[in-house]
Write a protein that holds these residues in place. Structure first.
Motif, PDB file in Angstrom:
ATOM      1  N   TYR A  93       0.802  -1.221   0.000  1.00  0.00           N
ATOM      2  CA  TYR A  93       0.000   0.000   0.000  1.00  0.00           C
ATOM      3  C   TYR A  93       0.842   1.281   0.000  1.00  0.00           C
ATOM      4  O   TYR A  93       0.292   2.370   0.091  1.00  0.00           O
ATOM      5  CB  TYR A  93      -0.952  -0.012   1.207  1.00  0.00           C
ATOM      6  CG  TYR A  93      -1.970  -1.128   1.096  1.00  0.00           C
ATOM      7  CD1 TYR A  93      -3.188  -0.914   0.467  1.00  0.00           C
ATOM      8  CD2 TYR A  93      -1.693  -2.394   1.575  1.00  0.00           C
ATOM      9  CE1 TYR A  93      -4.116  -1.937   0.333  1.00  0.00           C
ATOM     10  CE2 TYR A  93      -2.612  -3.428   1.439  1.00  0.00           C
ATOM     11  CZ  TYR A  93      -3.817  -3.189   0.822  1.00  0.00           C
ATOM     12  OH  TYR A  93      -4.723  -4.202   0.681  1.00  0.00           O
ATOM     13  N   ILE A  94       2.155   1.162  -0.114  1.00  0.00           N
ATOM     14  CA  ILE A  94       3.012   2.358  -0.078  1.00  0.00           C
ATOM     15  C   ILE A  94       2.710   3.298  -1.242  1.00  0.00           C
ATOM     16  O   ILE A  94       2.628   4.512  -1.066  1.00  0.00           O
ATOM     17  CB  ILE A  94       4.507   1.969  -0.041  1.00  0.00           C
ATOM     18  CG1 ILE A  94       4.835   1.329   1.312  1.00  0.00           C
ATOM     19  CG2 ILE A  94       5.397   3.180  -0.281  1.00  0.00           C
ATOM     20  CD1 ILE A  94       6.246   0.787   1.424  1.00  0.00           C
ATOM     21  N   ARG A  99      -0.236   9.094  -2.903  1.00  0.00           N
ATOM     22  CA  ARG A  99      -1.373   9.884  -3.379  1.00  0.00           C
ATOM     23  C   ARG A  99      -2.294  10.314  -2.232  1.00  0.00           C
ATOM     24  O   ARG A  99      -2.904  11.360  -2.289  1.00  0.00           O
ATOM     25  CB  ARG A  99      -2.190   9.067  -4.390  1.00  0.00           C
ATOM     26  CG  ARG A  99      -1.448   8.767  -5.669  1.00  0.00           C
ATOM     27  CD  ARG A  99      -2.323   8.082  -6.709  1.00  0.00           C
ATOM     28  NE  ARG A  99      -3.078   6.938  -6.230  1.00  0.00           N
ATOM     29  CZ  ARG A  99      -2.625   5.675  -6.195  1.00  0.00           C
ATOM     30  NH1 ARG A  99      -1.408   5.420  -6.606  1.00  0.00           N
ATOM     31  NH2 ARG A  99      -3.393   4.697  -5.759  1.00  0.00           N
ATOM     32  N   LYS A 100      -2.416   9.470  -1.195  1.00  0.00           N
ATOM     33  CA  LYS A 100      -3.334   9.732  -0.081  1.00  0.00           C
ATOM     34  C   LYS A 100      -2.631   9.489   1.248  1.00  0.00           C
ATOM     35  O   LYS A 100      -2.837   8.459   1.898  1.00  0.00           O
ATOM     36  CB  LYS A 100      -4.549   8.801  -0.175  1.00  0.00           C
ATOM     37  CG  LYS A 100      -5.384   9.001  -1.412  1.00  0.00           C
ATOM     38  CD  LYS A 100      -6.562   8.061  -1.397  1.00  0.00           C
ATOM     39  CE  LYS A 100      -7.454   8.335  -2.582  1.00  0.00           C
ATOM     40  NZ  LYS A 100      -8.673   7.525  -2.549  1.00  0.00           N
ATOM     41  N   PRO A 101      -1.796  10.417   1.699  1.00  0.00           N
ATOM     42  CA  PRO A 101      -1.036  10.188   2.932  1.00  0.00           C
ATOM     43  C   PRO A 101      -1.928  10.017   4.166  1.00  0.00           C
ATOM     44  O   PRO A 101      -1.540   9.366   5.131  1.00  0.00           O
ATOM     45  CB  PRO A 101      -0.144  11.422   3.060  1.00  0.00           C
ATOM     46  CG  PRO A 101      -0.568  12.363   2.009  1.00  0.00           C
ATOM     47  CD  PRO A 101      -1.446  11.664   1.054  1.00  0.00           C
ATOM     48  N   GLY A 102      -3.132  10.556   4.129  1.00  0.00           N
ATOM     49  CA  GLY A 102      -4.044  10.419   5.263  1.00  0.00           C
ATOM     50  C   GLY A 102      -4.459   8.984   5.521  1.00  0.00           C
ATOM     51  O   GLY A 102      -4.892   8.635   6.622  1.00  0.00           O
ATOM     52  N   GLY A 107      -5.294   3.328   8.486  1.00  0.00           N
ATOM     53  CA  GLY A 107      -5.225   2.227   7.529  1.00  0.00           C
ATOM     54  C   GLY A 107      -4.893   0.898   8.188  1.00  0.00           C
ATOM     55  O   GLY A 107      -3.841   0.757   8.812  1.00  0.00           O
ATOM     56  N   ALA A 108      -5.780  -0.061   8.040  1.00  0.00           N
ATOM     57  CA  ALA A 108      -5.584  -1.391   8.626  1.00  0.00           C
ATOM     58  C   ALA A 108      -4.264  -2.042   8.180  1.00  0.00           C
ATOM     59  O   ALA A 108      -3.600  -2.682   8.994  1.00  0.00           O
ATOM     60  CB  ALA A 108      -6.770  -2.287   8.293  1.00  0.00           C
ATOM     61  N   PRO A 109      -3.843  -1.903   6.921  1.00  0.00           N
ATOM     62  CA  PRO A 109      -2.604  -2.589   6.517  1.00  0.00           C
ATOM     63  C   PRO A 109      -1.374  -2.129   7.295  1.00  0.00           C
ATOM     64  O   PRO A 109      -0.424  -2.886   7.445  1.00  0.00           O
ATOM     65  CB  PRO A 109      -2.450  -2.208   5.041  1.00  0.00           C
ATOM     66  CG  PRO A 109      -3.811  -1.846   4.581  1.00  0.00           C
ATOM     67  CD  PRO A 109      -4.501  -1.265   5.781  1.00  0.00           C
ATOM     68  N   GLY A 129       1.419  17.578   9.602  1.00  0.00           N
ATOM     69  CA  GLY A 129       2.214  17.138   8.459  1.00  0.00           C
ATOM     70  C   GLY A 129       3.010  15.877   8.731  1.00  0.00           C
ATOM     71  O   GLY A 129       3.770  15.424   7.876  1.00  0.00           O
ATOM     72  N   GLY A 130       2.828  15.298   9.905  1.00  0.00           N
ATOM     73  CA  GLY A 130       3.576  14.088  10.268  1.00  0.00           C
ATOM     74  C   GLY A 130       3.274  12.908   9.368  1.00  0.00           C
ATOM     75  O   GLY A 130       4.147  12.087   9.109  1.00  0.00           O
ATOM     76  N   ASP A 131       2.026  12.835   8.876  1.00  0.00           N
ATOM     77  CA  ASP A 131       1.689  11.707   7.996  1.00  0.00           C
ATOM     78  C   ASP A 131       2.474  11.789   6.692  1.00  0.00           C
ATOM     79  O   ASP A 131       2.951  10.783   6.180  1.00  0.00           O
ATOM     80  CB  ASP A 131       0.183  11.585   7.753  1.00  0.00           C
ATOM     81  CG  ASP A 131      -0.501  12.903   7.425  1.00  0.00           C
ATOM     82  OD1 ASP A 131       0.198  13.927   7.281  1.00  0.00           O
ATOM     83  OD2 ASP A 131      -1.734  12.902   7.316  1.00  0.00           O
ATOM     84  N   ARG A 132       2.671  13.003   6.164  1.00  0.00           N
ATOM     85  CA  ARG A 132       3.441  13.150   4.924  1.00  0.00           C
ATOM     86  C   ARG A 132       4.918  12.767   5.148  1.00  0.00           C
ATOM     87  O   ARG A 132       5.547  12.167   4.279  1.00  0.00           O
ATOM     88  CB  ARG A 132       3.369  14.579   4.401  1.00  0.00           C
ATOM     89  CG  ARG A 132       1.994  14.941   3.882  1.00  0.00           C
ATOM     90  CD  ARG A 132       1.995  16.304   3.204  1.00  0.00           C
ATOM     91  NE  ARG A 132       0.663  16.817   2.973  1.00  0.00           N
ATOM     92  CZ  ARG A 132      -0.175  16.348   2.066  1.00  0.00           C
ATOM     93  NH1 ARG A 132       0.182  15.339   1.318  1.00  0.00           N
ATOM     94  NH2 ARG A 132      -1.377  16.863   1.916  1.00  0.00           N
TER      95      ARG A 132
END
Length: 185
Positions: A93-94, A99-102, A107-109, A129-132
């Motif tokens: 899923y990387i 495209r969708k850092p959120g 996200g279960a995976p 911005g930590g998710d990015r």
């Protein structure tokens, strides 16, 4: 009268050599769901997201499942005989995260990532911005390999500096150490 050993020896001389070991599997076409999962016996197994909505080949072995697309292996999972289970490989899923850092937050995976990555994620998500930033680190796994990124993340966590830049600097230093220096003339 010949002994069993002599009969075996005589028979082996007449046998043809086996060109390669038998690869015993059953193969069936399956469609990948929109969430990058293939369904088999009421279980779901992940494949890389770029194969969503496509038909791939599922090779069924006694203890594992191998997913093939265009003649190449794209996923491998231990086969489960339970029911209604979902088996993710977070690395599949990387490319979606780019495209969708959120998707990283819930996200279960990504719940099954190695502990150093989970700890880095916990620390990074405390900041905006930590998710990015976490996505940048996960993309590095595809470029440098999981082991190198895990070492870099562990060193960054030990240093108390949680940033993608710190992880990338450690990765660069590790690569320099891995490449022997040219001999001095």
């Amino acid at each position: 009268a010949l002994t069993i050993g002599e009969l075996l020896e005589d028979e082996q001389l007449q046998m043809m050599p086996n060109p390669r070991p038998f690869d015993g599997y059953v193969e069936k076409p399956v469609r990948v769901s929109s969430t990058a999962l293939v369904h088999f016996q009421r279980n779901r197994y992940s494949v890389p997201t770029e194969y969503a909505h496509r038909v791939v080949s599922l090779r069924l072995y006694p203890f594992e499942l191998v997913v093939i697309a265009e003649g190449e292996e794209i996923a491998r999972h231990a086969r489960s005989f339970e029911r209604d289970q979902t088996f993710y490989d977070w690395r599949h899923y990387i490319s979606l995260l780019e495209r969708k850092p959120g998707a990283l937050r819930n996200g279960a995976p990504f719940r099954d990532m190695p502990e150093p990555l989970l700890e880095l994620q916990r620390q990074l998500l405390k900041h905006s911005g930590g998710d990015r930033v976490m996505v940048q680190v996960l993309v590095a796994v595809t470029l440098h390999g999981l082991e190198a990124v895990l070492v870099a993340v562990e060193l960054a966590l030990q240093a108390g500096r949680v940033s993608a830049d710190h992880v990338f600097n450690v990765l660069a230093r590790l690569k320099e150490e891995a490449v022997p220096a040219p001999p001095l003339a």
